[in-house]
Design an enzyme around this catalytic site. Structure first.
Site, PDB file in Angstrom:
ATOM      1  N   GLU A 155      11.596  -3.615  16.383  1.00  7.47           N
ATOM      2  CA  GLU A 155      12.988  -3.425  16.594  1.00  7.47           C
ATOM      3  C   GLU A 155      13.394  -2.037  15.833  1.00  7.47           C
ATOM      4  O   GLU A 155      14.417  -1.243  16.256  1.00  7.47           O
ATOM      5  CB  GLU A 155      13.914  -4.733  16.026  1.00  7.47           C
ATOM      6  CG  GLU A 155      15.285  -4.372  16.051  1.00  7.47           C
ATOM      7  CD  GLU A 155      15.880  -4.317  17.529  1.00  7.47           C
ATOM      8  OE1 GLU A 155      15.721  -5.347  18.159  1.00  7.47           O
ATOM      9  OE2 GLU A 155      16.309  -3.413  18.144  1.00  7.47           O
ATOM     10  N   GLY A 184      18.540   5.121   7.583  1.00 10.45           N
ATOM     11  CA  GLY A 184      18.961   4.663   6.351  1.00 10.45           C
ATOM     12  C   GLY A 184      18.066   3.680   5.883  1.00 10.45           C
ATOM     13  O   GLY A 184      17.531   2.790   6.795  1.00 10.45           O
ATOM     14  N   LYS A 241       8.352   5.088  15.453  1.00 11.86           N
ATOM     15  CA  LYS A 241       8.624   5.274  16.743  1.00 11.86           C
ATOM     16  C   LYS A 241       7.685   6.256  17.192  1.00 11.86           C
ATOM     17  O   LYS A 241       7.347   6.142  18.496  1.00 11.86           O
ATOM     18  CB  LYS A 241      10.024   5.809  16.755  1.00 11.86           C
ATOM     19  CG  LYS A 241       9.906   7.265  15.961  1.00 11.86           C
ATOM     20  CD  LYS A 241      11.392   7.845  15.620  1.00 11.86           C
ATOM     21  CE  LYS A 241      11.331   8.679  14.482  1.00 11.86           C
ATOM     22  NZ  LYS A 241      11.996   8.299  13.236  1.00 11.86           N
ATOM     23  N   GLU A 255      15.850  16.383   7.462  1.00 12.71           N
ATOM     24  CA  GLU A 255      14.776  16.709   6.679  1.00 12.71           C
ATOM     25  C   GLU A 255      14.749  18.187   6.445  1.00 12.71           C
ATOM     26  O   GLU A 255      15.353  19.014   6.876  1.00 12.71           O
ATOM     27  CB  GLU A 255      13.483  16.473   7.427  1.00 12.71           C
ATOM     28  CG  GLU A 255      13.344  15.235   8.036  1.00 12.71           C
ATOM     29  CD  GLU A 255      12.743  14.142   7.061  1.00 12.71           C
ATOM     30  OE1 GLU A 255      12.072  14.617   6.096  1.00 12.71           O
ATOM     31  OE2 GLU A 255      13.315  12.873   7.086  1.00 12.71           O
ATOM     32  N   GLY A 267      21.364  14.734   3.024  1.00 12.77           N
ATOM     33  CA  GLY A 267      20.178  13.975   3.294  1.00 12.77           C
ATOM     34  C   GLY A 267      20.009  13.288   4.549  1.00 12.77           C
ATOM     35  O   GLY A 267      19.133  12.650   4.727  1.00 12.77           O
ATOM     36  N   ALA A 269       0.674  -1.170   0.085  1.00 12.31           N
ATOM     37  CA  ALA A 269      -0.105  -0.042  -0.157  1.00 12.31           C
ATOM     38  C   ALA A 269       0.763   1.253   0.142  1.00 12.31           C
ATOM     39  O   ALA A 269       1.804   1.261   0.767  1.00 12.31           O
ATOM     40  CB  ALA A 269      -0.780  -0.098   1.300  1.00 12.31           C
ATOM     41  N   LYS A 271      12.195   7.857  20.973  1.00 11.54           N
ATOM     42  CA  LYS A 271      13.137   6.929  20.994  1.00 11.54           C
ATOM     43  C   LYS A 271      13.395   6.506  22.668  1.00 11.54           C
ATOM     44  O   LYS A 271      13.366   5.218  22.918  1.00 11.54           O
ATOM     45  CB  LYS A 271      14.509   6.787  20.168  1.00 11.54           C
ATOM     46  CG  LYS A 271      14.083   6.888  18.610  1.00 11.54           C
ATOM     47  CD  LYS A 271      15.033   7.297  17.946  1.00 11.54           C
ATOM     48  CE  LYS A 271      14.999   7.274  16.475  1.00 11.54           C
ATOM     49  NZ  LYS A 271      16.102   8.359  15.627  1.00 11.54           N
TER      50      LYS A 271
HETATM   51  P1  NAP Z   1       8.743   7.556   3.477  1.00 11.51           P
HETATM   52  O1  NAP Z   1      10.028   7.592   2.598  1.00 11.51           O
HETATM   53  O2  NAP Z   1       8.245   9.013   3.544  1.00 11.51           O
HETATM   54  O3  NAP Z   1       7.741   6.450   2.942  1.00 11.51           O
HETATM   55  C1  NAP Z   1       6.594   6.289   3.682  1.00 11.51           C
HETATM   56  C2  NAP Z   1       5.689   5.312   2.654  1.00 11.51           C
HETATM   57  O4  NAP Z   1       4.433   5.224   3.247  1.00 11.51           O
HETATM   58  C3  NAP Z   1       5.613   5.868   1.155  1.00 11.51           C
HETATM   59  O5  NAP Z   1       5.632   4.863   0.306  1.00 11.51           O
HETATM   60  C4  NAP Z   1       4.060   6.568   1.143  1.00 11.51           C
HETATM   61  O6  NAP Z   1       3.660   6.172  -0.167  1.00 11.51           O
HETATM   62  C5  NAP Z   1       3.615   5.635   2.024  1.00 11.51           C
HETATM   63  N1  NAP Z   1       2.310   6.058   2.933  1.00 11.51           N
HETATM   64  C6  NAP Z   1       2.401   6.961   3.586  1.00 11.51           C
HETATM   65  N2  NAP Z   1       1.189   7.584   4.072  1.00 11.51           N
HETATM   66  C7  NAP Z   1       0.193   6.802   3.473  1.00 11.51           C
HETATM   67  C8  NAP Z   1      -0.847   6.589   3.526  1.00 11.51           C
HETATM   68  N3  NAP Z   1      -1.826   7.139   4.238  1.00 11.51           N
HETATM   69  N4  NAP Z   1      -1.786   5.444   2.991  1.00 11.51           N
HETATM   70  C9  NAP Z   1      -0.821   4.671   1.886  1.00 11.51           C
HETATM   71  N5  NAP Z   1       0.771   4.646   1.922  1.00 11.51           N
HETATM   72  C10 NAP Z   1       1.135   5.627   2.652  1.00 11.51           C
HETATM   73  O7  NAP Z   1       9.247   7.413   5.063  1.00 11.51           O
HETATM   74  P2  NAP Z   1      10.565   6.407   5.336  1.00 11.51           P
HETATM   75  O8  NAP Z   1      11.715   7.118   5.600  1.00 11.51           O
HETATM   76  O9  NAP Z   1      10.490   5.205   4.729  1.00 11.51           O
HETATM   77  O10 NAP Z   1      10.043   5.928   7.009  1.00 11.51           O
HETATM   78  C11 NAP Z   1       9.025   5.048   7.036  1.00 11.51           C
HETATM   79  C12 NAP Z   1       8.965   4.836   8.427  1.00 11.51           C
HETATM   80  O11 NAP Z   1      10.187   4.206   8.917  1.00 11.51           O
HETATM   81  C13 NAP Z   1       8.664   5.846   9.612  1.00 11.51           C
HETATM   82  O12 NAP Z   1       7.888   5.474  10.633  1.00 11.51           O
HETATM   83  C14 NAP Z   1      10.123   6.264   9.948  1.00 11.51           C
HETATM   84  O13 NAP Z   1       9.959   6.949  11.402  1.00 11.51           O
HETATM   85  C15 NAP Z   1      10.655   5.086  10.116  1.00 11.51           C
HETATM   86  N6  NAP Z   1      11.980   5.171   9.961  1.00 11.51           N
HETATM   87  C16 NAP Z   1      12.777   5.512   9.118  1.00 11.51           C
HETATM   88  C17 NAP Z   1      14.116   5.391   9.161  1.00 11.51           C
HETATM   89  C18 NAP Z   1      14.793   6.049   8.021  1.00 11.51           C
HETATM   90  O14 NAP Z   1      16.104   6.312   8.213  1.00 11.51           O
HETATM   91  N7  NAP Z   1      14.265   6.623   7.009  1.00 11.51           N
HETATM   92  C19 NAP Z   1      14.889   4.939  10.457  1.00 11.51           C
HETATM   93  C20 NAP Z   1      14.249   4.379  10.952  1.00 11.51           C
HETATM   94  C21 NAP Z   1      12.681   4.207  11.121  1.00 11.51           C
HETATM   95  P3  NAP Z   1       4.052   7.089  -1.415  1.00 11.51           P
HETATM   96  O15 NAP Z   1       5.461   6.531  -1.592  1.00 11.51           O
HETATM   97  O16 NAP Z   1       3.186   6.979  -2.420  1.00 11.51           O
HETATM   98  O17 NAP Z   1       4.286   8.569  -1.164  1.00 11.51           O
HETATM   99  N1  HSE Z   2      15.859  11.463  11.521  1.00 14.44           N
HETATM  100  C1  HSE Z   2      16.461  10.143  12.450  1.00 14.44           C
HETATM  101  C2  HSE Z   2      17.766  10.684  12.794  1.00 14.44           C
HETATM  102  C3  HSE Z   2      16.129   8.951  11.549  1.00 14.44           C
HETATM  103  O1  HSE Z   2      18.430  11.436  12.316  1.00 14.44           O
HETATM  104  O2  HSE Z   2      18.419   9.692  13.446  1.00 14.44           O
HETATM  105  C4  HSE Z   2      15.045   8.349  11.971  1.00 14.44           C
HETATM  106  O3  HSE Z   2      14.642   7.862  13.084  1.00 14.44           O
END
Ligand code: NAP
Ligand code: HSE
Length: 429
Positions: free
Chosen positions: A130, A303, A106, A191, A188, A44, A206
């Site tokens: 995790e 990442g 988180k 944000e 990157g 999704a 966290k």
């Molecule tokens: P992201 O790149 O923004 O991806 C979010 C995904 O969810 C996208 O594919 C988006 O669709 C989809 N989405 C969001 N809202 C939706 C909805 N209402 N219905 C259907 N699909 C929906 O975010 P991410 O960086 O992958 O992070 C995802 C999760 O992992 C978050 O909870 C974040 O805190 C956690 N996390 C991330 C990192 C990291 O390094 N990025 C590290 C640890 C934990 P579209 O692609 O179509 O927009």
């Molecule tokens: N924005 C977070 C960080 C990554 O800089 O560590 C996702 O938790």
């Protein structure tokens, strides 16, 4: 379960697409460890037309996450959408319908974890998270399982890579906060709106999860005291270095008499402390247990790849449990424990003051410290005349006593300015 485990991915962004690739590229290893193969049955996303670097047939994508949650043929949901809503409703429905859930979220776990754990336990399925803390570093499982028999005294972690990167650049390259932040955004790490990282909110979520698991207590993100790094100056970092300390944004969860303290704030730590050598966007968590002593877990806290690695471990566990018919791993009964106010916590303190360089000034200042039962460990004078700067490091003192001292010092006529105040951890504690 016969045949491959059917998995639904909620989200296929940075993390979701990394997990889809990992499931594809490590298929043999994953099947061997899970007991069955893993098939990505549905995905999704918000925008089904967006092109994504994953080998999942386009007809498996949907714009409606309920398609996955309500699909009786899906065994496990992996949530990687982020945010509290609608993730909370989707996960709750999935758990109630007997699906196991793995999440990287988180924000959601720090706010609604205990209710979701209870729902999972009532349904006899897994809810594993995790990846929600410190990305690729195994931390939840060590706390929940390997250290389950120990009594954790304190967990102190660098759990936000963006702020650690900024502080490292400020320290090593003498950059200003603004320039280091711009660098983090260009690379990157940060944000476009960096507030959740630099104001300590990401680390606070966290910290709440760490405290919940380490102490078996209900800790909500709103219980966590937080200060970010926006007020840390290059001067503070240089001054700390002269004294033999590094400045880090720390998430601290510790047992205090009659409760626990959970907080996020910048702190000075001695350069010989293991956390001081954690640089750039790396994370590390330093654990102090009664029996185990001190241990540290170190690695990449964010990442796509590292986060997908943590998710895949949880996914294998959830599938393995379903294959063997094991009841989901629960985190046990969570107890209510008083969360102590920041005023009740103790640390050493670093203070910088601008004072008049005249006879009796130091005596008056020292008197205020003494009056409030704050013991001075060291004092150094830098400069002379009207611009003299005094740098104090105290022995361990209660936060409330330090605040009262600061209040009194501001009333001393020869103290022109009380400048930076930073907590010092990992030295006398
Ligand atoms: P992201 O790149 O923004 O991806 C979010 C995904 O969810 C996208 O594919 C988006 O669709 C989809 N989405 C969001 N809202 C939706 C909805 N209402 N219905 C259907 N699909 C929906 O975010 P991410 O960086 O992958 O992070 C995802 C999760 O992992 C978050 O909870 C974040 O805190 C956690 N996390 C991330 C990192 C990291 O390094 N990025 C590290 C640890 C934990 P579209 O692609 O179509 O927009
Ligand atoms: N924005 C977070 C960080 C990554 O800089 O560590 C996702 O938790």
């Amino acid at each position: 379960m016969s045949g491959p485990a059917r998995v639904g991915l909620l989200g296929c962004g940075n993390v979701g697409s990394a997990l889809a690739r990992l499931i594809d590229e490590h298929a043999d290893v994953i099947a061997a460890r899970a007991g069955v193969g893993i098939e990505i049955a549905r995905v999704a996303v918000r925008d089904v037309k967006k092109s994504r670097d994953v080998r999942v047939p386009p007809d498996r994508f949907t714009g409606d996450p309920l398609d996955l949650v309500r699909d009786p043929d899906i065994d496990v949901i992996v949530e990687m959408m982020g945010g509290v809503d609608p993730a909370r409703e989707l996960i709750t429905e999935a758990l109630k319908s007997g699906k196991s859930v793995v999440t990287a979220n988180k924000e959601l776990i720090a706010r609604h974890g205990p209710d979701l754990f209870a729902t999972a336990a009532a349904s006899g399925v897994d809810l594993l998270f995790e990846a929600s803390v410190a990305g690729g570093i195994p931390l939840m499982r060590p706390l929940r399982e390997s250290l389950a028999g120990d009594r954790i005294r304190r967990v102190m972690g660098i759990v936000n890579g963006t702020t650690n990167f900024i502080l490292t650049r400020m320290s090593d390259d003498h950059m200003s906060f603004e320039d280091a932040l711009a660098d983090a955004q260009r690379l990157g790490y940060a944000e476009p709106d960096p507030s959740a990282d630099v104001q300590g909110d990401d680390a606070a979520a966290k910290a709440a999860i760490i405290a919940t698991i380490a102490f078996g207590a209900r800790v909500n993100v709103d219980d966590v005291y937080r200060e970010g790094i926006t007020s840390v100056s290059r001067d503070d970092i240089e001054s700390a270095a002269i004294l033999g300390y590094a400045v880090k944004l720390l998430a601290v969860a510790e047992e205090l008499e009659g409760g626990i303290s959970v907080r996020v704030h910048p702190a000075m730590i001695p350069v010989h402390h293991p956390l001081a050598s954690v640089r750039d966007a790396f994370n590390a968590v330093f654990i102090e247990g009664e029996a185990v002593g001190e241990l540290m877990l170190y690695g990449r806290g964010a990442g796509g790849g590292p986060t997908a690695s943590a998710l895949s471990g949880d996914l294998i566990d959830a599938v393995k449990n379903r294959v063997s018919g094991a009841k989901g791993a629960t985190i046990g009964e969570l107890v209510e424990r008083p969360i102590r106010a920041i005023d009740d916590s103790e640390s050493q303190f670093y203070l910088l003051m601008e004072v008049a360089d005249r006879p009796g000034v130091l005596g008056a200042i020292a008197n205020e410290f003494g009056e409030h039962s704050v013991s001075i460990k060291s004092m150094e004078q830098r400069g002379m005349g009207e611009d003299a700067r005094l740098v104090f490091v105290t022995h361990r003192a209660r936060e409330s006593a330090l605040r009262a001292t600061l209040e009194a010092l501001r009333g001393v006529e020869t103290v022109h300015r009380v400048g930076s105040v930073l907590r010092v951890l990992g030295d006398e504690d």
